[in-house]
Design a protein around this motif. Structure first.
Motif, PDB file in Angstrom:
ATOM      1  N   ARG A  27       0.858  -1.188   0.000  1.00 37.80           N
ATOM      2  CA  ARG A  27       0.000   0.000   0.000  1.00 37.80           C
ATOM      3  C   ARG A  27       0.894   1.237   0.000  1.00 37.80           C
ATOM      4  O   ARG A  27       1.578   1.510   0.980  1.00 37.80           O
ATOM      5  CB  ARG A  27      -0.917  -0.005   1.218  1.00 37.80           C
ATOM      6  N   LYS A  86       4.653  -3.599  12.423  1.00 38.10           N
ATOM      7  CA  LYS A  86       3.410  -3.039  12.944  1.00 38.10           C
ATOM      8  C   LYS A  86       2.198  -3.845  12.476  1.00 38.10           C
ATOM      9  O   LYS A  86       1.533  -3.487  11.501  1.00 38.10           O
ATOM     10  CB  LYS A  86       3.242  -1.585  12.485  1.00 38.10           C
ATOM     11  N   GLY A  88      -1.392  -4.691  11.858  1.00 40.01           N
ATOM     12  CA  GLY A  88      -2.583  -3.850  11.872  1.00 40.01           C
ATOM     13  C   GLY A  88      -2.340  -2.384  11.616  1.00 40.01           C
ATOM     14  O   GLY A  88      -3.189  -1.543  11.902  1.00 40.01           O
ATOM     15  N   ALA A  89      -1.175  -2.035  11.047  1.00 42.69           N
ATOM     16  CA  ALA A  89      -0.869  -0.618  10.813  1.00 42.69           C
ATOM     17  C   ALA A  89      -1.829  -0.022   9.796  1.00 42.69           C
ATOM     18  O   ALA A  89      -2.270  -0.672   8.858  1.00 42.69           O
ATOM     19  CB  ALA A  89       0.566  -0.477  10.306  1.00 42.69           C
ATOM     20  N   LYS A  90      -2.174   1.256  10.004  1.00 42.47           N
ATOM     21  CA  LYS A  90      -3.094   1.962   9.123  1.00 42.47           C
ATOM     22  C   LYS A  90      -2.329   2.906   8.198  1.00 42.47           C
ATOM     23  O   LYS A  90      -1.227   3.350   8.496  1.00 42.47           O
ATOM     24  CB  LYS A  90      -4.107   2.754   9.951  1.00 42.47           C
ATOM     25  N   ARG A  91      -2.946   3.255   7.092  1.00 45.57           N
ATOM     26  CA  ARG A  91      -2.328   4.162   6.123  1.00 45.57           C
ATOM     27  C   ARG A  91      -2.044   5.528   6.727  1.00 45.57           C
ATOM     28  O   ARG A  91      -1.131   6.230   6.322  1.00 45.57           O
ATOM     29  CB  ARG A  91      -3.249   4.323   4.912  1.00 45.57           C
ATOM     30  N   THR A  92      -2.821   5.922   7.735  1.00 45.01           N
ATOM     31  CA  THR A  92      -2.701   7.263   8.294  1.00 45.01           C
ATOM     32  C   THR A  92      -1.512   7.425   9.241  1.00 45.01           C
ATOM     33  O   THR A  92      -1.318   8.490   9.803  1.00 45.01           O
ATOM     34  CB  THR A  92      -3.991   7.631   9.056  1.00 45.01           C
ATOM     35  N   THR A  93      -0.727   6.381   9.455  1.00 42.60           N
ATOM     36  CA  THR A  93       0.412   6.464  10.367  1.00 42.60           C
ATOM     37  C   THR A  93       1.364   7.576   9.936  1.00 42.60           C
ATOM     38  O   THR A  93       1.687   7.714   8.759  1.00 42.60           O
ATOM     39  CB  THR A  93       1.157   5.123  10.414  1.00 42.60           C
ATOM     40  N   LEU A  99       3.157   0.681   3.147  1.00 41.31           N
ATOM     41  CA  LEU A  99       2.870  -0.390   4.095  1.00 41.31           C
ATOM     42  C   LEU A  99       3.001  -1.702   3.344  1.00 41.31           C
ATOM     43  O   LEU A  99       2.282  -1.941   2.364  1.00 41.31           O
ATOM     44  CB  LEU A  99       1.462  -0.243   4.689  1.00 41.31           C
ATOM     45  N   ASP A 101       2.390  -5.427   3.465  1.00 43.91           N
ATOM     46  CA  ASP A 101       1.590  -6.398   4.212  1.00 43.91           C
ATOM     47  C   ASP A 101       2.060  -7.816   3.901  1.00 43.91           C
ATOM     48  O   ASP A 101       2.219  -8.194   2.725  1.00 43.91           O
ATOM     49  CB  ASP A 101       0.112  -6.262   3.851  1.00 43.91           C
ATOM     50  N   THR A 111       2.401  -6.228   9.159  1.00 44.13           N
ATOM     51  CA  THR A 111       2.783  -5.150   8.252  1.00 44.13           C
ATOM     52  C   THR A 111       4.170  -4.649   8.587  1.00 44.13           C
ATOM     53  O   THR A 111       4.505  -4.452   9.758  1.00 44.13           O
ATOM     54  CB  THR A 111       1.784  -3.975   8.346  1.00 44.13           C
TER      55      THR A 111
END
Length: 314
Positions: A27, A86, A88-93, A99, A101, A111
């Motif tokens: 991502r 990480k 469960g890391a989100k794009r907004t980090t 990212l 995966d 991730t």
């Protein structure tokens, strides 16, 4: 910039945690990161992670998707790039540029968060197919752990540069940057600006030995710190470094204050007593400003400090 010890530990932990699993997605959070378009990133989705290895300061994921030639995902962290484990890391980090995966061999979804804490987007991600395509990332630098003393000496003497430049040029030596070159030169008691064609046989052998010892020592220290975890706090400034990032602090070998040369965005740290026979190396900006008032030795520097602002040595 993560250098050989840091990248080695990144590779070892990625290898231990991911080989045998699969890459489920990439991502992108920054449009500047991906530097290739063919094959597309979609080609890597679902591919098995067959190997992870280091190529200079790059991290290479070998991916098998059933085609005759494997895919290679090439990560170059550059100065401010880092990887973090990480799940469960989100794009907004914050600072995320990508990212990666994965599904681990044990079936866990996780991730690798690829961050870059700089406005200058220098980190890169390439996806290529085939081993021949991968060779374009090989800068040709000598691996000091597999090289003989004779091969090490031959590389140094093949080009006339300052010792600091030669050590940090990826075409000459593999994986060494500004931080560890400072530590190597301090351990070898050699000036960063000595010309390579002026080195004696004894000095080159000393440098060869210290290069291997320093890189191995820091690699082992990083391994011990990370253990079975992941290197989430990679930095070029470590408390156990002797001179790098220690400007003004006492040299651990002799107690003299660590000095520096500043040029562009880079800085070289050294001990004048241990490495330059007490001589201060000219800082380009300050020496042009002070001209003949530039202190030549540690003693001159102390006198200038005592005299206060505006004082002249003339």
């Amino acid at each position: 910039m993560p250098e050989l010890p840091d990248v080695t530990v990144y590779v070892e932990r990625c290898r231990d945690l991911l080989v045998g699993g699969s890459l489920t997605d990439v991502r992108l959070a920054s449009p500047f990161l991906l530097r290739t378009v063919d094959p597309p990133l979609a080609a890597a989705r679902g591919a098995r992670v067959a190997a992870v290895h280091r190529m200079g300061k790059r991290i290479v994921f070998e991916l098998h998707d059933g085609a005759a030639e494997p895919l290679f995902l090439v990560v170059h962290l550059m100065i401010a790039g880092r990887l973090r484990w990480k799940p469960g890391a989100k794009r907004t980090t914050k600072n995320a540029v990508a990212l990666l995966d994965f599904r681990t061999p044990g079936g866990e979804d996780t991730t690798l968060l690829f961050t870059e804490a700089s406005k200058k987007k220098r980190a890169s991600l390439h996806l290529v197919r085939g081993r021949e395509a991968l060779t374009e990332f090989d800068r040709g630098g000598l691996d000091v752990f597999t090289a003989s003393p004779e091969a090490f000496a031959a590389v140094l003497r093949a080009n006339r540069h300052t010792l600091k430049r030669s050590l940090t040029d990826p075409r000459y030596f593999d994986g060494i940057g500004g931080a560890y070159s400072d530590e190597i030169l301090h351990a070898a008691h050699l000036s960063p600006i000595v010309m390579t064609d002026k080195l004696t046989d004894e000095q080159i052998h000393r440098l060869y030995t210290c290069t291997r010892e320093v890189l191995e020592r820091f690699t082992e220290a990083l391994r011990a710190e990370v253990g079975a975890g992941f290197p989430d706090k990679v930095t070029a400034f470590r408390d156990d470094m002797a001179v790098h990032g220690k400007y003004g602090k006492p040299c651990p070998a002799c107690g003299s204050p660590v000095q520096r040369i500043v040029y562009s965005e880079n800085e070289t740290n050294y001990c004048a007593t241990c490495q330059t026979e007490g001589r201060l190396l000219a800082d380009r900006a300050l020496s042009q400003l002070l001209k003949s008032d530039w202190p030549r030795t540690l003693e001159d520097l102390e006198e200038l400090k005592k005299a206060g602002p505006g004082a002249s040595r003339r």
